[in-house]
Design a protein around this motif. Structure first.
Motif, PDB file in Angstrom:
ATOM      1  N   THR A   1      61.121  11.755  41.583  1.00 35.36           N
ATOM      2  CA  THR A   1      61.775  10.507  41.948  1.00 35.36           C
ATOM      3  C   THR A   1      62.377   9.901  40.698  1.00 35.36           C
ATOM      4  N   THR A   2      63.366  10.574  40.194  1.00 38.52           N
ATOM      5  CA  THR A   2      64.149  10.149  39.041  1.00 38.52           C
ATOM      6  C   THR A   2      65.472  10.887  39.102  1.00 38.52           C
ATOM      7  N   GLY A   3      66.546  10.203  38.793  1.00 42.35           N
ATOM      8  CA  GLY A   3      67.865  10.809  38.915  1.00 42.35           C
ATOM      9  C   GLY A   3      68.477  11.266  37.608  1.00 42.35           C
ATOM     10  N   ALA A   4      67.664  11.469  36.577  1.00 41.32           N
ATOM     11  CA  ALA A   4      68.213  11.957  35.314  1.00 41.32           C
ATOM     12  C   ALA A   4      68.921  13.289  35.541  1.00 41.32           C
ATOM     13  N   SER A   5      70.098  13.434  34.996  1.00 38.15           N
ATOM     14  CA  SER A   5      70.895  14.636  35.242  1.00 38.15           C
ATOM     15  C   SER A   5      70.266  15.887  34.651  1.00 38.15           C
TER      16      SER A   5
ATOM     17  N   ASP B   1      49.694   6.965  35.231  1.00 35.89           N
ATOM     18  CA  ASP B   1      50.135   7.104  33.834  1.00 35.89           C
ATOM     19  C   ASP B   1      50.561   5.775  33.221  1.00 35.89           C
ATOM     20  N   GLY B   2      50.509   4.683  34.005  1.00 34.62           N
ATOM     21  CA  GLY B   2      50.870   3.378  33.465  1.00 34.62           C
ATOM     22  C   GLY B   2      52.290   3.299  32.934  1.00 34.62           C
TER      23      GLY B   2
ATOM     24  N   LYS C   1      46.185  22.476  46.848  1.00 39.26           N
ATOM     25  CA  LYS C   1      45.981  21.278  46.032  1.00 39.26           C
ATOM     26  C   LYS C   1      47.165  21.064  45.101  1.00 39.26           C
ATOM     27  N   PHE C   2      47.730  19.850  45.137  1.00 39.98           N
ATOM     28  CA  PHE C   2      48.787  19.518  44.187  1.00 39.98           C
ATOM     29  C   PHE C   2      48.596  18.101  43.673  1.00 39.98           C
ATOM     30  N   GLY C   3      49.330  17.764  42.619  1.00 40.31           N
ATOM     31  CA  GLY C   3      49.171  16.473  41.972  1.00 40.31           C
ATOM     32  C   GLY C   3      50.423  15.629  41.986  1.00 40.31           C
ATOM     33  N   VAL C   4      50.221  14.317  41.875  1.00 42.37           N
ATOM     34  CA  VAL C   4      51.309  13.348  41.748  1.00 42.37           C
ATOM     35  C   VAL C   4      50.934  12.393  40.615  1.00 42.37           C
ATOM     36  N   ILE C   5      51.874  12.129  39.708  1.00 44.94           N
ATOM     37  CA  ILE C   5      51.627  11.203  38.603  1.00 44.94           C
ATOM     38  C   ILE C   5      52.576  10.021  38.743  1.00 44.94           C
ATOM     39  N   VAL C   6      52.009   8.816  38.886  1.00 40.35           N
ATOM     40  CA  VAL C   6      52.806   7.606  39.103  1.00 40.35           C
ATOM     41  C   VAL C   6      52.197   6.446  38.322  1.00 40.35           C
ATOM     42  N   PRO C   7      52.970   5.380  38.090  1.00 40.33           N
ATOM     43  CA  PRO C   7      52.433   4.203  37.395  1.00 40.33           C
ATOM     44  C   PRO C   7      51.690   3.266  38.350  1.00 40.33           C
ATOM     45  N   LEU C   8      50.417   3.491  38.521  1.00 38.42           N
ATOM     46  CA  LEU C   8      49.609   2.589  39.342  1.00 38.42           C
ATOM     47  C   LEU C   8      49.335   1.285  38.597  1.00 38.42           C
ATOM     48  N   SER C   9      49.554   1.313  37.287  1.00 35.27           N
ATOM     49  CA  SER C   9      49.374   0.130  36.445  1.00 35.27           C
ATOM     50  C   SER C   9      50.552   0.043  35.483  1.00 35.27           C
ATOM     51  N   GLY C  10      50.623  -1.053  34.712  1.00 32.28           N
ATOM     52  CA  GLY C  10      51.666  -1.179  33.705  1.00 32.28           C
ATOM     53  C   GLY C  10      52.942  -1.820  34.212  1.00 32.28           C
ATOM     54  N   PRO C  11      54.002  -1.824  33.374  1.00 29.94           N
ATOM     55  CA  PRO C  11      55.227  -2.572  33.679  1.00 29.94           C
ATOM     56  C   PRO C  11      56.021  -2.059  34.869  1.00 29.94           C
ATOM     57  N   ALA C  12      55.776  -0.820  35.275  1.00 33.31           N
ATOM     58  CA  ALA C  12      56.505  -0.261  36.422  1.00 33.31           C
ATOM     59  C   ALA C  12      55.562   0.026  37.577  1.00 33.31           C
ATOM     60  N   SER C  13      54.482  -0.741  37.683  1.00 36.43           N
ATOM     61  CA  SER C  13      53.462  -0.482  38.701  1.00 36.43           C
ATOM     62  C   SER C  13      53.988  -0.648  40.127  1.00 36.43           C
TER      63      SER C  13
ATOM     64  N   GLY D   1      56.785  14.808  43.184  1.00 36.71           N
ATOM     65  CA  GLY D   1      56.990  13.406  43.515  1.00 36.71           C
ATOM     66  C   GLY D   1      56.781  12.435  42.371  1.00 36.71           C
ATOM     67  N   ASN D   2      56.586  12.930  41.151  1.00 38.06           N
ATOM     68  CA  ASN D   2      56.410  12.017  40.006  1.00 38.06           C
ATOM     69  C   ASN D   2      57.598  11.075  39.889  1.00 38.06           C
ATOM     70  N   ILE D   3      57.320   9.836  39.490  1.00 37.95           N
ATOM     71  CA  ILE D   3      58.385   8.846  39.372  1.00 37.95           C
ATOM     72  C   ILE D   3      58.652   8.514  37.905  1.00 37.95           C
ATOM     73  N   GLY D   4      59.916   8.318  37.563  1.00 41.26           N
ATOM     74  CA  GLY D   4      60.264   7.842  36.237  1.00 41.26           C
ATOM     75  C   GLY D   4      60.802   8.908  35.297  1.00 41.26           C
TER      76      GLY D   4
END
Length: 396
Positions: free
Chosen positions: A129-133, A79-80, A33-45, A104-107
């Motif tokens: 899924t973010t390219g912050a150094s 996470d909106g 079991k693993f988790g993914v946190i993404v903006p399913l709602s909000g400005p980056a949905s 796989g979290n985005i942002g």
């Protein structure tokens, strides 16, 4: 005789106990079991479908027997695009649901909010899924690893291209006022060598309604090159607004917002023609890849498990590559499904050929290099499709 029998029994007990230690929370004989946190709602949905994609990918894996015979259960949380909510959801996944890892979290903002927490808890925060150094910092954050090329490297690629091809450019920059925006903008400006080339630099907050005023300011600055460092909603607004006010600079658009269906079409394809960006993935809409093996597999996956996916949104097929890599790491981990062993496998990817990557680009990691993909190509939008130009550019 009794003594040796007792010793043998003790040895069997210890061996059984050792075997049991091969599982950390979130793993068992039957399940991972693993988790993914993404903006399913909000400005980056618009990005939220990445979580749906990863879950759908493992539905496919489960239908084909799972990973080493285990069903993979993916818990997708919203996470909106609110960092406080990201932390709340990470705590939920780790402390209440007991996931083995998060992936796989985005942002940038959300992952920044849980960066320290995940490392303090020693829970893998994989293939972001973010390219912050800052994600490539195994010495200080050994439980965090990105997937996509770094924003800093991409920013430097644009600066190098401008210096070589437009040495007299007057540059205007729109950037998101957070770590994501600065991680592109600061290395870009530094690579120019001459900060005077930047005649205007304006920011926006993700809570803003529009970037109309910022675009007017950039036009009035006299800039003839526009660097669009914005998330999809605002990137589309900026492109459309430039067209509406008659501003016609050479436009550079950051790769995280170069999706045709989510950004360029809402902005107007007539306003998007000629935009320059970067890519490390094959484009499903590009006829060049019509008979490509990766594309055939992607289309089959999309049809059977992810029908809402858009061929024009890079994150809807980037996540296919990410999920494939997650599956590979889990497969390599075998029956030793501990968090430590997952990180060991993740940092030992050598010339790994994940699907959808451009020819010549492979996944490579090591214990002191947590940047899996370090090459990209420039491309230009021709009004219909993105067209690659030049050679693959290695970045670091």
């Amino acid at each position: 005789m009794l003594k040796s029998t007792t010793a043998l029994a003790l040895g069997l007990t210890l061996a059984t106990g050792a075997t049991a230690q091969n599982y950390d929370p979130g793993a068992s004989d039957d399940e991972i079991k693993f988790g993914v946190i993404v903006p399913l709602s909000g400005p980056a949905s618009a990005y939220g479908s990445t979580g749906t994609c990863v879950a759908a990918y493992f539905d496919m894996v489960n239908d084909n027997g799972g990973v080493n015979g285990r069903k993979v259960n993916v818990s997708v949380q919203d996470d909106g695009y609110n960092p406080a909510k990201t932390l709340e959801q990470a705590r939920r996944l780790v402390e209440r649901e007991g996931v083995l890892f998060i992936a796989g979290n985005i942002g940038t903002p959300g992952n920044s909010a849980i960066h320290r927490y995940m490392n303090q808890r020693k829970v893998p925060q994989l293939f972001l899924t973010t390219g912050a150094s800052k994600w490539d910092d195994p010495e200080n954050y050994p439980w965090t690893m990105p997937y996509i090329p770094s924003y800093a490297a991409e920013g430097r690629i644009y600066a190098k291209y401008i210096k070589e091809n437009m040495p007299n450019a007057k540059i205007g920059i729109l950037f998101q006022n957070d770590d994501f925006g600065r991680d592109y903008t600061d290395p870009f400006v530094a690579e120019l060598d001459d900060e005077k080339m930047v005649v205007a630099k304006v920011s926006y907050d993700v809570s803003a309604a529009t970037v109309d005023s910022q675009m007017s300011a950039l036009k009035e600055s006299g800039a003839d090159v526009f660097i669009n460092v914005a998330s999809p909603k605002f990137a589309a607004q900026a492109i459309r607004r430039a067209g509406e006010i008659g501003w016609e600079p050479v436009q550079f658009l950051v790769s995280i917002s170069n999706a045709k269906s989510a950004v360029l079409e809402p902005a107007g394809l007539e306003y998007s023609t000629g935009i320059i960006s970067t890519q490390y993935l094959k484009e499903p809409t590009n006829p060049v890849y019509a008979e490509d093996a990766d594309m055939i597999a992607w289309r089959e996956f999309k049809a059977n498990y992810f029908p809402k996916a858009s061929d024009g949104n890079w994150w809807d097929w980037s996540c296919y590559s990410t999920a494939f890599t997650i599956e590979h790491v889990l497969t390599q981990a075998g029956d030793e499904l501990t968090r430590e062993n997952l990180m060991h496998e993740a940092q030992n990817l050598k010339a790994f050929e994940a699907p959808m990557l451009l020819p010549g680009i492979m996944v490579n990691t090591s214990e002191d290099d947590f940047a899996p993909i370090e090459a990209m190509s420039l491309m230009k939008f021709d009004g219909e499709n993105w067209a690659l130009f030049g050679d693959i550019i290695a970045v670091d």
